[in-house]
Write a protein that holds these residues in place. Structure first.
Motif, PDB file in Angstrom:
ATOM      1  N   GLY A  66       0.839  -1.190   0.000  1.00 54.43           N
ATOM      2  CA  GLY A  66       0.000   0.000   0.000  1.00 54.43           C
ATOM      3  C   GLY A  66       0.873   1.238   0.000  1.00 54.43           C
ATOM      4  N   GLY A  67       0.349   2.318   0.548  1.00 58.31           N
ATOM      5  CA  GLY A  67       1.110   3.562   0.588  1.00 58.31           C
ATOM      6  C   GLY A  67       0.940   4.357  -0.690  1.00 58.31           C
ATOM      7  N   SER A  68       1.146   5.645  -0.598  1.00 56.00           N
ATOM      8  CA  SER A  68       0.864   6.517  -1.742  1.00 56.00           C
ATOM      9  C   SER A  68       1.742   6.206  -2.945  1.00 56.00           C
ATOM     10  CB  SER A  68       1.027   7.983  -1.326  1.00 56.00           C
ATOM     11  OG  SER A  68       2.345   8.237  -0.850  1.00 56.00           O
ATOM     12  N   VAL A  69       3.032   6.001  -2.732  1.00 58.07           N
ATOM     13  CA  VAL A  69       3.912   5.739  -3.880  1.00 58.07           C
ATOM     14  C   VAL A  69       3.642   4.354  -4.460  1.00 58.07           C
ATOM     15  CG1 VAL A  69       6.280   5.704  -4.712  1.00 58.07           C
ATOM     16  CG2 VAL A  69       5.659   7.250  -2.863  1.00 58.07           C
ATOM     17  N   GLY A  70       3.420   3.369  -3.595  1.00 59.82           N
ATOM     18  CA  GLY A  70       3.107   2.034  -4.078  1.00 59.82           C
ATOM     19  C   GLY A  70       1.864   2.018  -4.950  1.00 59.82           C
ATOM     20  N   ILE A  71       0.836   2.742  -4.545  1.00 62.08           N
ATOM     21  CA  ILE A  71      -0.388   2.789  -5.337  1.00 62.08           C
ATOM     22  C   ILE A  71      -0.162   3.571  -6.628  1.00 62.08           C
ATOM     23  CG2 ILE A  71      -2.788   3.553  -5.362  1.00 62.08           C
ATOM     24  CD1 ILE A  71      -2.186   1.059  -3.628  1.00 62.08           C
TER      25      ILE A  71
ATOM     26  N   LEU B 263       7.505  -3.264  -1.588  1.00 61.76           N
ATOM     27  CA  LEU B 263       7.401  -2.739  -0.227  1.00 61.76           C
ATOM     28  C   LEU B 263       7.510  -1.225  -0.258  1.00 61.76           C
ATOM     29  CD1 LEU B 263       9.740  -5.121   1.834  1.00 61.76           C
ATOM     30  CD2 LEU B 263       7.232  -5.096   1.873  1.00 61.76           C
ATOM     31  N   GLY B 264       6.718  -0.564   0.552  1.00 57.93           N
ATOM     32  CA  GLY B 264       6.941   0.828   0.857  1.00 57.93           C
ATOM     33  C   GLY B 264       7.776   0.919   2.130  1.00 57.93           C
ATOM     34  N   VAL B 265       8.248   2.089   2.427  1.00 57.71           N
ATOM     35  CA  VAL B 265       9.059   2.315   3.627  1.00 57.71           C
ATOM     36  C   VAL B 265       8.547   3.575   4.321  1.00 57.71           C
ATOM     37  CG1 VAL B 265      11.374   2.699   4.554  1.00 57.71           C
ATOM     38  CG2 VAL B 265      11.067   1.269   2.518  1.00 57.71           C
ATOM     39  N   GLY B 266       8.254   3.469   5.600  1.00 63.04           N
ATOM     40  CA  GLY B 266       7.808   4.629   6.350  1.00 63.04           C
ATOM     41  C   GLY B 266       8.975   5.484   6.808  1.00 63.04           C
ATOM     42  N   PRO B 267       8.714   6.723   7.212  1.00 68.46           N
ATOM     43  CA  PRO B 267       9.786   7.581   7.746  1.00 68.46           C
ATOM     44  C   PRO B 267      10.490   6.972   8.956  1.00 68.46           C
ATOM     45  CG  PRO B 267       7.834   8.881   7.260  1.00 68.46           C
ATOM     46  CD  PRO B 267       7.423   7.443   7.121  1.00 68.46           C
TER      47      PRO B 267
ATOM     48  N   LEU C 191      10.152   4.320  -2.596  1.00 65.56           N
ATOM     49  CA  LEU C 191       9.975   5.384  -1.605  1.00 65.56           C
ATOM     50  C   LEU C 191      10.376   6.732  -2.173  1.00 65.56           C
ATOM     51  CD1 LEU C 191      12.866   5.070   0.985  1.00 65.56           C
ATOM     52  CD2 LEU C 191      12.529   3.359  -0.747  1.00 65.56           C
ATOM     53  N   ALA C 192       9.678   7.754  -1.702  1.00 71.55           N
ATOM     54  CA  ALA C 192       9.911   9.108  -2.196  1.00 71.55           C
ATOM     55  C   ALA C 192       9.779  10.093  -1.053  1.00 71.55           C
ATOM     56  CB  ALA C 192       8.912   9.452  -3.304  1.00 71.55           C
ATOM     57  N   GLY C 193      10.547  11.192  -1.144  1.00 68.43           N
ATOM     58  CA  GLY C 193      10.439  12.262  -0.160  1.00 68.43           C
ATOM     59  C   GLY C 193      11.611  12.311   0.800  1.00 68.43           C
TER      60      GLY C 193
ATOM     61  N   PHE D  31      13.988   1.764  -5.208  1.00 63.86           N
ATOM     62  CA  PHE D  31      13.635   2.738  -6.239  1.00 63.86           C
ATOM     63  C   PHE D  31      13.235   4.021  -5.508  1.00 63.86           C
ATOM     64  CE2 PHE D  31      12.806  -1.431  -8.038  1.00 63.86           C
ATOM     65  CZ  PHE D  31      13.264  -1.340  -9.345  1.00 63.86           C
ATOM     66  N   VAL D  32      14.005   5.081  -5.668  1.00 68.35           N
ATOM     67  CA  VAL D  32      13.794   6.284  -4.862  1.00 68.35           C
ATOM     68  C   VAL D  32      13.832   7.530  -5.739  1.00 68.35           C
ATOM     69  CG1 VAL D  32      14.932   5.116  -2.934  1.00 68.35           C
ATOM     70  CG2 VAL D  32      16.240   6.718  -4.323  1.00 68.35           C
ATOM     71  N   ASP D  33      13.282   8.625  -5.192  1.00 62.88           N
ATOM     72  CA  ASP D  33      13.456   9.908  -5.866  1.00 62.88           C
ATOM     73  C   ASP D  33      14.691  10.611  -5.293  1.00 62.88           C
ATOM     74  OD1 ASP D  33      12.594  10.871  -3.403  1.00 62.88           O
ATOM     75  OD2 ASP D  33      10.880  11.981  -4.203  1.00 62.88           O
ATOM     76  N   GLU D  34      15.027  11.743  -5.862  1.00 63.06           N
ATOM     77  CA  GLU D  34      16.230  12.460  -5.447  1.00 63.06           C
ATOM     78  C   GLU D  34      16.210  12.791  -3.960  1.00 63.06           C
ATOM     79  OE1 GLU D  34      18.973  13.266  -6.961  1.00 63.06           O
ATOM     80  OE2 GLU D  34      18.603  13.072  -9.106  1.00 63.06           O
ATOM     81  N   ALA D  35      15.059  13.237  -3.455  1.00 64.33           N
ATOM     82  CA  ALA D  35      14.982  13.652  -2.060  1.00 64.33           C
ATOM     83  C   ALA D  35      15.246  12.492  -1.113  1.00 64.33           C
ATOM     84  CB  ALA D  35      13.611  14.264  -1.778  1.00 64.33           C
ATOM     85  N   ALA D  36      14.729  11.315  -1.427  1.00 65.57           N
ATOM     86  CA  ALA D  36      14.906  10.161  -0.554  1.00 65.57           C
ATOM     87  C   ALA D  36      16.330   9.613  -0.576  1.00 65.57           C
ATOM     88  CB  ALA D  36      13.929   9.060  -0.940  1.00 65.57           C
ATOM     89  N   SER D  37      17.104   9.998  -1.593  1.00 61.78           N
ATOM     90  CA  SER D  37      18.458   9.441  -1.749  1.00 61.78           C
ATOM     91  C   SER D  37      19.528  10.251  -1.017  1.00 61.78           C
ATOM     92  CB  SER D  37      18.825   9.382  -3.239  1.00 61.78           C
ATOM     93  OG  SER D  37      19.061  10.686  -3.763  1.00 61.78           O
ATOM     94  N   ALA D  38      19.141  11.262  -0.264  1.00 61.60           N
ATOM     95  CA  ALA D  38      20.100  12.214   0.290  1.00 61.60           C
ATOM     96  C   ALA D  38      21.173  11.575   1.156  1.00 61.60           C
ATOM     97  CB  ALA D  38      19.352  13.293   1.087  1.00 61.60           C
ATOM     98  N   GLU D  39      20.858  10.467   1.833  1.00 60.06           N
ATOM     99  CA  GLU D  39      21.818   9.863   2.756  1.00 60.06           C
ATOM    100  C   GLU D  39      22.291   8.491   2.294  1.00 60.06           C
ATOM    101  OE1 GLU D  39      20.724  10.192   6.887  1.00 60.06           O
ATOM    102  OE2 GLU D  39      19.563  12.015   6.511  1.00 60.06           O
ATOM    103  N   VAL D  40      22.146   8.209   1.008  1.00 54.02           N
ATOM    104  CA  VAL D  40      22.584   6.927   0.456  1.00 54.02           C
ATOM    105  C   VAL D  40      24.062   6.999   0.094  1.00 54.02           C
ATOM    106  CG1 VAL D  40      22.305   5.314  -1.469  1.00 54.02           C
ATOM    107  CG2 VAL D  40      20.290   6.396  -0.433  1.00 54.02           C
TER     108      VAL D  40
END
Length: 271
Positions: A44-49, A147-151, A203-205, A238-247
């Motif tokens: 579920g989750g917004s990005v998953g949907i 899978l989604g990932v929560g904050p 995940l995004a954000g 699979f992430v957007d730019e914002a979620a990748s900040a600490e990768v």
């Protein structure tokens, strides 16, 4: 069997959803050609949907023989069957109502108005998994698990500082103390999730960046459940730019994003 973790960064949420959708369509076609069917676990989750909606919107969706796809879920909220907050209902609206899936091969979790108590519902889903498994096994071979990932780093309904991520058995659990509403849920355990051939985390954000960074740095799954996710063949974030900040830079794939026009060998080994 070897496995690895990689991060694929996309410029924004729309590109992320479109890329994962294209990858899914191509991979499922290959799986059905090679193996005759594919067992897929949805989230579920917004990005998953959004990913499911992008699959439905793709002109390539009809390349899949949907009658050979089994659909499962990684977790579910303990709500009535027709509640808009159920992962099942959201997935049906986004994708399953738009493709010719075999109703007998769609396996939603029990609902709170099905006449079962929560623990019995968990046992019933374990029985359904067993019934669809190869002879002698307790569950199907999941080809792709979303899978989604929560904050907070939770995956499925396995939350930090709760019993869920500590469960060591391959199975289905009843969750009574979710910190997110509703408090009662059903979830696959981490060991069952990790039997999947491929796990795709979407995940995004920027609020997801700390959890992703901690997971890839080797945090304890009890504290950051996503840190315990590892598919048998492949684990891709699979992430957007914002979620990748600490990768860590070493884990980011060189290609900005995947499209159906690219050969998969450009960014990861086939499979």
């Amino acid at each position: 069997m070897t496995t690895d973790r990689r991060v694929l960064v996309h410029p924004d949420r729309a590109a992320l959803a479109a890329s994962v959708a294209a990858r899914f369509l191509t991979k499922v076609v290959d799986l059905i050609e090679d193996e005759g069917e594919a067992h897929v676990v949805l989230t579920g989750g917004s990005v998953g949907i959004e990913v499911l909606a992008a699959i439905a919107d793709s002109p390539a969706r009809n390349s899949i023989d949907w009658s050979r796809v089994h659909v499962w879920w990684g977790d579910e909220r303990w709500l009535p069957r027709d509640d808009d907050e159920r992962n099942e209902k959201q997935a049906r609206r986004a994708l399953l109502d738009h493709v010719p899936v075999d109703a007998a091969k769609v396996h939603p979790f029990p609902a709170s108005d099905d006449g079962l108590e929560l623990e019995a519902a968990a046992a019933a889903y374990a029985d359904e998994l067993r019934a669809a498994a190869p002879e002698g096994d307790e569950h199907p071979r999941f080809a792709i698990t979303f899978l989604g990932v929560g904050p907070d780093g939770h995956v499925a309904s396995l939350f930090p500082e709760r019993e869920g991520p500590r469960v060591e058995t391959v199975g289905v659990i009843a969750v009574h103390d979710s910190p997110k509403p509703p408090p009662q849920r059903l979830s696959l355990t981490l060991p069952l999730i990790n039997t999947s051939e491929r796990i795709w985390l979407v995940l995004a954000g920027g609020d997801k960046a700390p959890a992703l960074g901690l997971a890839l740095a080797g945090a304890s799954p009890a504290d950051v459940p996503v840190a315990g996710v590892l598919g048998r063949k492949r684990t891709v974030f699979f992430v957007d730019e914002a979620a990748s900040a600490e990768v860590p830079e070493s884990l980011i794939m060189p290609t900005s994003y995947w499209t159906a026009a690219m050969d998969t060998t450009e960014w990861m080994p086939r499979g």
